[in-house]
Write a protein that holds these residues in place. Structure first.
Motif, short mmCIF file in Angstrom:
data_model
loop_
_atom_site.label_atom_id
_atom_site.label_comp_id
_atom_site.label_asym_id
_atom_site.label_seq_id
_atom_site.Cartn_x
_atom_site.Cartn_y
_atom_site.Cartn_z
N MET A 71 0.83 -1.20 0.00
CA MET A 71 0.00 0.00 0.00
C MET A 71 0.87 1.25 0.00
O MET A 71 1.94 1.26 0.58
CB MET A 71 -0.92 0.02 1.22
CG MET A 71 -2.04 -0.99 1.19
SD MET A 71 -3.17 -0.74 2.57
CE MET A 71 -4.39 -2.00 2.20
N GLU B 226 2.38 4.91 0.79
CA GLU B 226 2.55 5.73 2.00
C GLU B 226 1.73 7.00 1.92
O GLU B 226 1.24 7.50 2.93
CB GLU B 226 4.02 6.11 2.15
CG GLU B 226 4.98 4.98 2.42
CD GLU B 226 6.41 5.48 2.43
OE1 GLU B 226 6.74 6.34 3.28
OE2 GLU B 226 7.20 5.04 1.57
N THR C 257 -10.56 6.58 3.64
CA THR C 257 -9.32 5.85 3.38
C THR C 257 -8.42 5.88 4.61
O THR C 257 -7.83 4.86 4.99
CB THR C 257 -8.59 6.46 2.18
OG1 THR C 257 -9.38 6.26 1.00
CG2 THR C 257 -7.23 5.80 1.97
N ARG D 32 -7.18 2.60 6.77
CA ARG D 32 -5.78 2.28 7.07
C ARG D 32 -5.57 2.17 8.58
O ARG D 32 -4.87 1.28 9.07
CB ARG D 32 -4.85 3.35 6.49
CG ARG D 32 -4.86 3.42 4.96
CD ARG D 32 -4.14 2.23 4.33
NE ARG D 32 -4.16 2.30 2.88
CZ ARG D 32 -3.23 2.88 2.14
NH1 ARG D 32 -2.20 3.49 2.72
NH2 ARG D 32 -3.32 2.87 0.83
N THR E 97 -6.50 -1.04 10.31
CA THR E 97 -5.56 -2.15 10.16
C THR E 97 -4.37 -2.01 11.11
O THR E 97 -3.46 -2.84 11.09
CB THR E 97 -5.03 -2.25 8.72
OG1 THR E 97 -4.22 -1.11 8.42
CG2 THR E 97 -6.19 -2.33 7.73
N THR F 27 -2.38 0.74 11.08
CA THR F 27 -1.38 1.61 10.47
C THR F 27 -1.54 3.03 10.99
O THR F 27 -2.60 3.64 10.80
CB THR F 27 -1.52 1.63 8.94
OG1 THR F 27 -1.41 0.29 8.44
CG2 THR F 27 -0.47 2.50 8.30
N THR G 93 -1.94 6.62 10.87
CA THR G 93 -2.33 7.36 9.68
C THR G 93 -2.71 8.79 10.03
O THR G 93 -3.37 9.04 11.03
CB THR G 93 -3.52 6.67 8.98
OG1 THR G 93 -3.15 5.33 8.63
CG2 THR G 93 -3.93 7.41 7.72
N CYS H 28 1.32 6.30 7.12
CA CYS H 28 0.50 6.62 5.96
C CYS H 28 -0.06 8.03 6.13
O CYS H 28 -0.48 8.40 7.23
CB CYS H 28 -0.64 5.62 5.80
SG CYS H 28 -1.82 6.03 4.48
N GLU I 91 -12.38 0.16 0.14
CA GLU I 91 -11.43 -0.93 0.36
C GLU I 91 -11.81 -2.19 -0.40
O GLU I 91 -10.95 -2.94 -0.85
CB GLU I 91 -11.35 -1.26 1.85
CG GLU I 91 -10.72 -0.15 2.67
CD GLU I 91 -10.86 -0.37 4.16
OE1 GLU I 91 -11.45 -1.40 4.52
OE2 GLU I 91 -10.38 0.45 4.94
N ASP J 44 -7.99 0.36 -3.91
CA ASP J 44 -7.39 -0.38 -2.82
C ASP J 44 -7.34 -1.88 -3.08
O ASP J 44 -6.49 -2.60 -2.58
CB ASP J 44 -8.15 -0.13 -1.52
CG ASP J 44 -7.59 1.05 -0.75
OD1 ASP J 44 -8.25 1.49 0.17
OD2 ASP J 44 -6.50 1.52 -1.11
#
Length: 322
Positions: free
Chosen positions: A1, A3, A22, A26, A29, A31, A33, A134, A313, A318
């Motif tokens: 994915m 950055e 979005t 992210r 999950t 991440t 962001t 991200c 997603e 994605d």
């Protein structure tokens, strides 16, 4: 994915909603962001139904999601003082830039009054912030976005021109001071005014330009609604992105009518029109396509954003690489 994910398109198509969705996807999950609004008509606060300020704010405890609405005036103030001091140094020696060079500096946004310059400068700050893996950008409407994406190259070039001129003038000034015996005893120049590190500006803009063109790190997504004029504008935007060598990750068709009432002929007709426009967009844009259905009412709060995130997603950009 990627950055860095940048959302763009004409005004009012739902860029902020898609960017927020979005970023939420992210963050869900795990991440870390950050979602950034560079649109002067800030609405991240409305979408998240939470206070968002000019500094990154954690949107919800327990979720690796931050948001910020850039206030370009703060960064523009810095440029105003720095560029003013740099040009005054030249004028004190009777030196002015040629028209073309000065135009490059003004148009680049190094001079005061350009929101895009502030956004690009902050882009580097966020790139270097170790808290985020991200960053999702909600950009301004199409014209502003294109200036934003072209800005690093123009600013890098303009800073280089100023750096060359300033170096030549500084050398000449030292010679004149030495000849006239007017230099400071300790050789130090007047440091009262703000100093513009043109070399640093050039380096920062070179980094931004390289990052925006790196398909392994960056993707741009176009948002549109299922209307002919929106498809036409998206085609033009994609052409401009290609000219700027900015990698495109897909497109999002927002506010699509699904499951119309069988008793509503108008709804059925609109549903058919939307379906036709989606097929047209799929063929003409030649991009992975995500379809987001029209939701009842405005998109506010995490439940609504989460529903949009599921569609982004599960289809389109994605899912294209899964």
């Amino acid at each position: 994915m990627s950055e860095y994910v940048l959302y763009g398109g004409k005004g009012g198509v739902g860029k902020t909603t898609c960017a927020a969705a979005t970023a939420l996807g992210r963050a869900r999950t795990g991440t870390p962001t950050l979602v950034v609004s560079t649109d002067p008509a800030h609405s991240l606060s409305d979408v998240f139904d939470a206070p968002i300020g000019a500094e990154p704010t954690r949107v919800r405890e327990g979720l690796e999601l931050w948001a910020v609405e850039i206030d370009p005036e703060d960064r523009i103030g810095r440029y105003r003082g720095q560029i003013g001091a740099a040009l005054e140094d030249l004028e004190d020696l009777g030196i002015t830039l040629d028209g073309d060079d000065l135009d490059d500096v003004i148009e680049a946004g190094v001079a005061p009054g350009t929101d895009e310059a502030a956004a690009m400068d902050l882009f580097v700050d966020f790139m270097d912030d170790p808290r985020y893996e991200c960053i999702v950008f909600d950009t301004a409407p199409t014209g502003h976005t294109l200036r934003l994406l072209q800005l690093p190259d123009v600013m890098e070039s303009a800073a280089g021109k100023l750096l060359t001129v300033k170096s030549q003038v500084s050398s000449l000034a030292e010679s004149v001071r030495g000849f006239l015996g007017t230099g400071d005893d300790d050789g130090d120049a007047d440091d009262d005014g703000p100093d513009l590190d043109l070399g640093a500006v050039q380096e920062r803009m070179a980094r931004v330009g390289a990052t925006l063109r790196d398909p392994d790190r960056t993707e741009f997504r176009v948002v549109l609604v299922p209307e002919e004029m929106a498809i036409l504008e998206s085609e033009r935007l994609l052409s401009e992105l290609d000219a700027c060598d900015v990698p495109v990750g897909g497109a999002v068709v927002n506010r699509v009518l699904e499951d119309p009432s069988p008793d509503c002929e108008r709804c059925q007709s609109r549903h058919r029109r939307h379906r036709d426009r989606i097929e047209s967009a799929r063929e003409r844009l030649s991009q992975p396509l995500a379809v987001v259905p029209e939701l009842k009412g405005e998109v506010h709060g995490f439940d609504a954003i989460g529903a949009v995130a599921d569609h982004i997603e599960d289809t389109g950009a994605d899912s294209a690489d899964r």
